[in-house]
Design a protein around this motif. Structure first.
Motif, short mmCIF file in Angstrom:
data_model
loop_
_atom_site.label_atom_id
_atom_site.label_comp_id
_atom_site.label_asym_id
_atom_site.label_seq_id
_atom_site.Cartn_x
_atom_site.Cartn_y
_atom_site.Cartn_z
N UNK A 95 0.83 -1.19 0.00
CA UNK A 95 0.00 0.00 0.00
C UNK A 95 0.87 1.25 0.00
N UNK A 96 0.37 2.34 -0.58
CA UNK A 96 1.04 3.62 -0.32
C UNK A 96 1.04 3.91 1.18
N UNK A 97 1.91 4.78 1.61
CA UNK A 97 1.96 5.14 3.03
C UNK A 97 0.59 5.60 3.51
N UNK A 98 0.19 5.13 4.68
CA UNK A 98 -1.10 5.51 5.24
C UNK A 98 -0.96 6.73 6.15
N UNK A 99 -1.97 7.58 6.14
CA UNK A 99 -1.98 8.79 6.94
C UNK A 99 -3.31 8.91 7.67
N UNK A 100 -3.28 9.45 8.88
CA UNK A 100 -4.50 9.74 9.61
C UNK A 100 -5.05 11.07 9.10
N UNK A 101 -6.26 11.05 8.58
CA UNK A 101 -6.85 12.25 7.98
C UNK A 101 -8.33 12.36 8.34
N UNK A 102 -8.88 13.52 8.11
CA UNK A 102 -10.33 13.71 8.22
C UNK A 102 -11.00 13.21 6.95
N UNK A 103 -12.16 12.61 7.15
CA UNK A 103 -12.99 12.14 6.05
C UNK A 103 -14.41 12.56 6.37
N UNK A 104 -14.75 13.77 5.98
CA UNK A 104 -16.04 14.32 6.40
C UNK A 104 -16.06 14.47 7.92
N UNK A 105 -17.06 13.89 8.54
CA UNK A 105 -17.17 13.95 10.00
C UNK A 105 -16.38 12.86 10.69
N UNK A 106 -15.68 12.05 9.92
CA UNK A 106 -14.94 10.91 10.46
C UNK A 106 -13.43 11.15 10.38
N UNK A 107 -12.69 10.32 11.11
CA UNK A 107 -11.23 10.30 11.04
C UNK A 107 -10.83 8.90 10.62
N UNK A 108 -9.93 8.81 9.64
CA UNK A 108 -9.60 7.52 9.06
C UNK A 108 -8.15 7.47 8.62
N UNK A 109 -7.66 6.26 8.46
CA UNK A 109 -6.39 6.03 7.78
C UNK A 109 -6.66 5.96 6.29
N UNK A 110 -5.93 6.76 5.52
CA UNK A 110 -6.08 6.75 4.07
C UNK A 110 -4.70 6.75 3.41
N UNK A 111 -4.59 6.16 2.21
CA UNK A 111 -3.30 6.17 1.52
C UNK A 111 -2.93 7.58 1.09
N UNK A 112 -1.62 7.83 1.05
CA UNK A 112 -1.13 9.14 0.63
C UNK A 112 -1.32 9.38 -0.86
N UNK A 113 -1.58 8.33 -1.62
CA UNK A 113 -1.80 8.47 -3.06
C UNK A 113 -2.64 7.31 -3.57
N UNK A 114 -3.07 7.40 -4.81
CA UNK A 114 -3.86 6.33 -5.43
C UNK A 114 -2.96 5.13 -5.70
N UNK A 115 -3.57 3.96 -5.72
CA UNK A 115 -2.89 2.71 -6.03
C UNK A 115 -3.71 1.96 -7.06
N UNK A 116 -3.15 1.77 -8.25
CA UNK A 116 -3.87 1.04 -9.29
C UNK A 116 -4.14 -0.40 -8.86
N UNK A 117 -3.19 -1.00 -8.13
CA UNK A 117 -3.39 -2.38 -7.66
C UNK A 117 -4.54 -2.46 -6.66
N UNK A 118 -4.62 -1.48 -5.79
CA UNK A 118 -5.69 -1.45 -4.80
C UNK A 118 -7.04 -1.22 -5.46
#
Length: 231
Positions: A95-118
């Protein structure tokens, strides 16, 4: 139809990422029991329990095939067999590096970039497990339709039972939410520190997909099986 199944990405239960995510939620979907709680500094335990109540129900995961009931005549064993056959055709990837970020009203781990394999894996899961999915009932459809959806997402909801597939898929592993706007920056900062401490930015590999089940409405989802990729 009581049980619901889902195909999720879930880290190996022995991994630091799984320990981190399960600790944040206070629930271990591999064992079906509670996990020692990890919470951001400065957030009261009762407040943290409330902020993680919604994601706790689903366990630590990223959605690949959203929860569904089984078609009539289809069994859990059929789904497990299909999962093993699916995994036999897949190869692991990072996976690309994961980051803790806001996602609307939620907080989530998301990749730092898109992954074609994912993206390809998510799309393959949507299609491969579709024959097992029963059509959603009117109540579930109405609930999904309450969200603001594009025409493409409405069409996906009608076709696949879930609006956020293919072009609208965004990998995320929810950690908390809803979180009040005023508290969100503190939660993101605190969870980012905890993530660095527990996972140490190790390379995260997608080596399997997991079958989760919710046995009864309102019960926590738990892992039935992990389908480890052949390559």
């Amino acid at each position: 139809m009581t049980a619901r199944y889902a195909i999720y990405y879930a880290p190996a239960p022995e991994s630091p990422l799984w320990s981190f995510g399960s600790g944040v939620l206070g629930y271990d979907a591999a064992s079906g029991g509670s996990a020692p709680v990890i919470a951001p500094e400065g957030v009261a335990p009762a407040d943290w329990a409330a902020m993680t109540a919604a994601p706790r129900r689903y366990g630590f995961h990223a959605t690949l095939k959203a929860p569904f009931h089984l078609q009539d005549g289809v069994t859990e064993d059929d789904l497990v067999a299909a999962g093993r056959a699916f995994a036999a055709t897949r190869a692991a990837f990072a996976l690309p590096e994961l980051e803790v970020t806001r996602l609307g009203a939620y907080v989530a781990l998301q990749p730092s970039g898109r992954s074609a394999e994912l993206d390809a894996l998510a799309g393959a899961c949507v299609e491969a497990f579709e024959p097992f999915r029963a059509a959603p009932d009117a109540e579930e459809l109405a609930r999904r339709q309450q969200a603001p959806l594009t025409e493409r997402q409405k069409a996906a909801l009608e076709r696949w039972g879930y609006p956020y597939v293919f072009e609208d898929f965004h990998f995320h592993m929810t950690l908390a939410g809803p979180v009040a706007d005023g508290l969100a920056p503190r939660v993101v900062k605190g969870l980012s520190r905890l993530y660095a401490d527990h996972v140490a930015f190790a390379t995260i590999r997608v080596e399997a997909v997991a079958l989760f089940v919710e046995d009864l409405p309102g019960h926590g989802f738990r892992i039935v099986d992990r389908f480890v990729f052949a390559g």
